[in-house]
Write an enzyme that holds these catalytic residues in place. Structure first.
Site, mmCIF file in Angstrom:
data_model
loop_
_atom_site.group_PDB
_atom_site.id
_atom_site.type_symbol
_atom_site.label_atom_id
_atom_site.label_comp_id
_atom_site.label_asym_id
_atom_site.label_seq_id
_atom_site.Cartn_x
_atom_site.Cartn_y
_atom_site.Cartn_z
ATOM 1 N N SER A 15 0.805 -1.193 -0.039
ATOM 2 C CA SER A 15 -0.298 -0.233 -0.222
ATOM 3 C C SER A 15 0.853 1.403 0.227
ATOM 4 C CB SER A 15 -0.885 0.110 1.209
ATOM 5 O OG SER A 15 -2.280 -1.022 0.964
ATOM 6 N N LYS B 229 0.312 3.882 -2.666
ATOM 7 C CA LYS B 229 -0.614 4.656 -3.003
ATOM 8 C C LYS B 229 -0.717 5.689 -2.779
ATOM 9 C CE LYS B 229 -3.728 0.349 -1.010
ATOM 10 N NZ LYS B 229 -4.429 -0.084 0.246
ATOM 11 N N TYR C 6 -2.980 -2.363 -10.629
ATOM 12 C CA TYR C 6 -2.921 -2.291 -9.176
ATOM 13 C C TYR C 6 -2.002 -3.206 -8.413
ATOM 14 C CZ TYR C 6 -4.363 -2.637 -4.530
ATOM 15 O OH TYR C 6 -4.731 -2.199 -2.999
ATOM 16 N N TYR D 185 -5.393 3.809 7.781
ATOM 17 C CA TYR D 185 -7.085 3.477 8.145
ATOM 18 C C TYR D 185 -7.385 3.573 9.031
ATOM 19 C CZ TYR D 185 -3.743 1.190 4.265
ATOM 20 O OH TYR D 185 -3.172 0.470 3.816
ATOM 21 N N VAL E 47 1.289 -3.522 4.232
ATOM 22 C CA VAL E 47 1.177 -5.068 4.704
ATOM 23 C C VAL E 47 2.402 -6.294 4.205
ATOM 24 C CG1 VAL E 47 -0.871 -5.529 4.726
ATOM 25 C CG2 VAL E 47 -0.279 -5.736 2.567
#
Ligand code: DON
Length: 306
Positions: free
Chosen positions: A63, A66, A190, A242, A260
């Site tokens: 992530s 991102k 992605y 998050y 992760v």
């Protein structure tokens, strides 16, 4: 400040934390790591770098990618991007489906999976072709890190085969007309950028522009404008972890983004970029020891933004 000494102190104090937490296993290939690894890199605006542990070991950035895709999409679309993805914390896990249903397929922010799938889809619409889109993402990160990075085929395929939740998120958003391209192409792109492999040292270099208003302090190249860099940092602070973003702000107090794979990047505005790696995760999917190490860092240096 003697940053090398501070890193050594952190490494000493973190030893008892290293066996805590579990490595990610919902993407099977992510299990193939040395679970007790630890590394940390700091890069100052003048290019001085401080490292500890296995700082040059490449890991799956997941992530953290991102941040790069959001910066690229924001650069291309500006405010129009917010019609497809908002900028509020979700208060939900990174792969949650529930909110997306009652909020009509508009993800809360670009750092939860649904939001990142949308920013990737927007890049695919711009560049038209999936290979070209991935090459542009890869090149953007190469330019930032000044390294040639590549993705891990095994991790990519592992997520392609097991990414049921992401398929559900993409399908749900497609039903709300918030995915423009074929779902398979958007997800493939992605998953590919999630499986890029970088070391702590490379990630600290690649994030330095966010500590300097969007401009690489070493080459003066502007990657994004200062107002846009402000937005990226704000979202890292409010959404980068998050439903543990509040916890990260409370204990660490820096804009940060986790993955992760066990990496976390953090920004000390106008000073430095930091990356920490330790693959065992806490219950929210963020590196357990990485979070603790960053907390120790802001305690020892008093460099929290608060
Ligand atoms: O889509 C996924 O589930 C992964 N490729 C990335 C998730 C992730 O890194 C969440 N971070 N803590």
């Amino acid at each position: 400040m003697n940053y090398q000494k501070i890193l050594e102190e952190i490494e000493k104090q973190i030893q008892t934390e290293l066996p805590k937490g579990e490595v990610a296993s919902y993407i099977p290939a992510l299990k193939n790591v040395q679970a007790n690894d630890f590394a940390m890199s700091i890069k100052l605006l003048d290019g001085t770098t401080y490292n500890i542990g296995c700082f040059d070991k490449k890991f799956s950035i997941q992530s953290i990618s991102k941040v790069f895709t959001f910066a690229m999409a924001l650069k291309l679309y500006g405010k129009d991007l917010y019609q497809r993805v908002w900028y509020e914390p979700s208060g939900n896990p990174f792969n949650s489906l529930v909110q997306l249903e009652y909020e009509k397929g508009i993800p809360r922010n670009p750092f939860i999976n649904a939001g990142a799938i949308v920013t990737t889809d927007s890049l695919l619409s711009y560049y038209k072709d999936k290979n070209l889109t991935f090459n542009e993402i890869n090149q953007f990160i190469n330019n930032l890190s000044k390294q040639n990075i590549s993705f891990d085929e095994e991790i990519f395929k592992s997520e392609l085969e097991s990414g049921y939740r992401n398929q559900a998120l993409a399908s749900l958003m497609k039903s709300f007309k918030n995915i423009d391209n074929p779902i398979e192409e958007t997800l493939e792109t992605y998953f590919k950028h999630c499986s890029l492999m970088m070391s702590c040292e490379e990630l600290a270099s690649a994030m330095l522009f966010l500590a300097n208003h969007g401009v690489d302090p070493l080459t003066n190249e502007e990657f994004i404008t200062a107002p846009k860099a402000k937005r990226v940092n704000a979202l890292m602070l409010t959404c980068g972890h998050y439903d543990a973003s509040g916890d990260f702000a409370f204990h660490v107090g820096l804009p940060g983004k986790s993955g992760v794979g066990g990496g976390i990047v953090a920004i000390v505005p106008k000073k430095m970029a930091i990356c920490v790696y330790s693959p065992r995760l806490n219950k929210k999917g963020n590196s357990h020891s990485g979070t603790k190490a960053l907390e120790l860092f802001t305690t020892l240096t008093e460099l929290s933004i608060f």
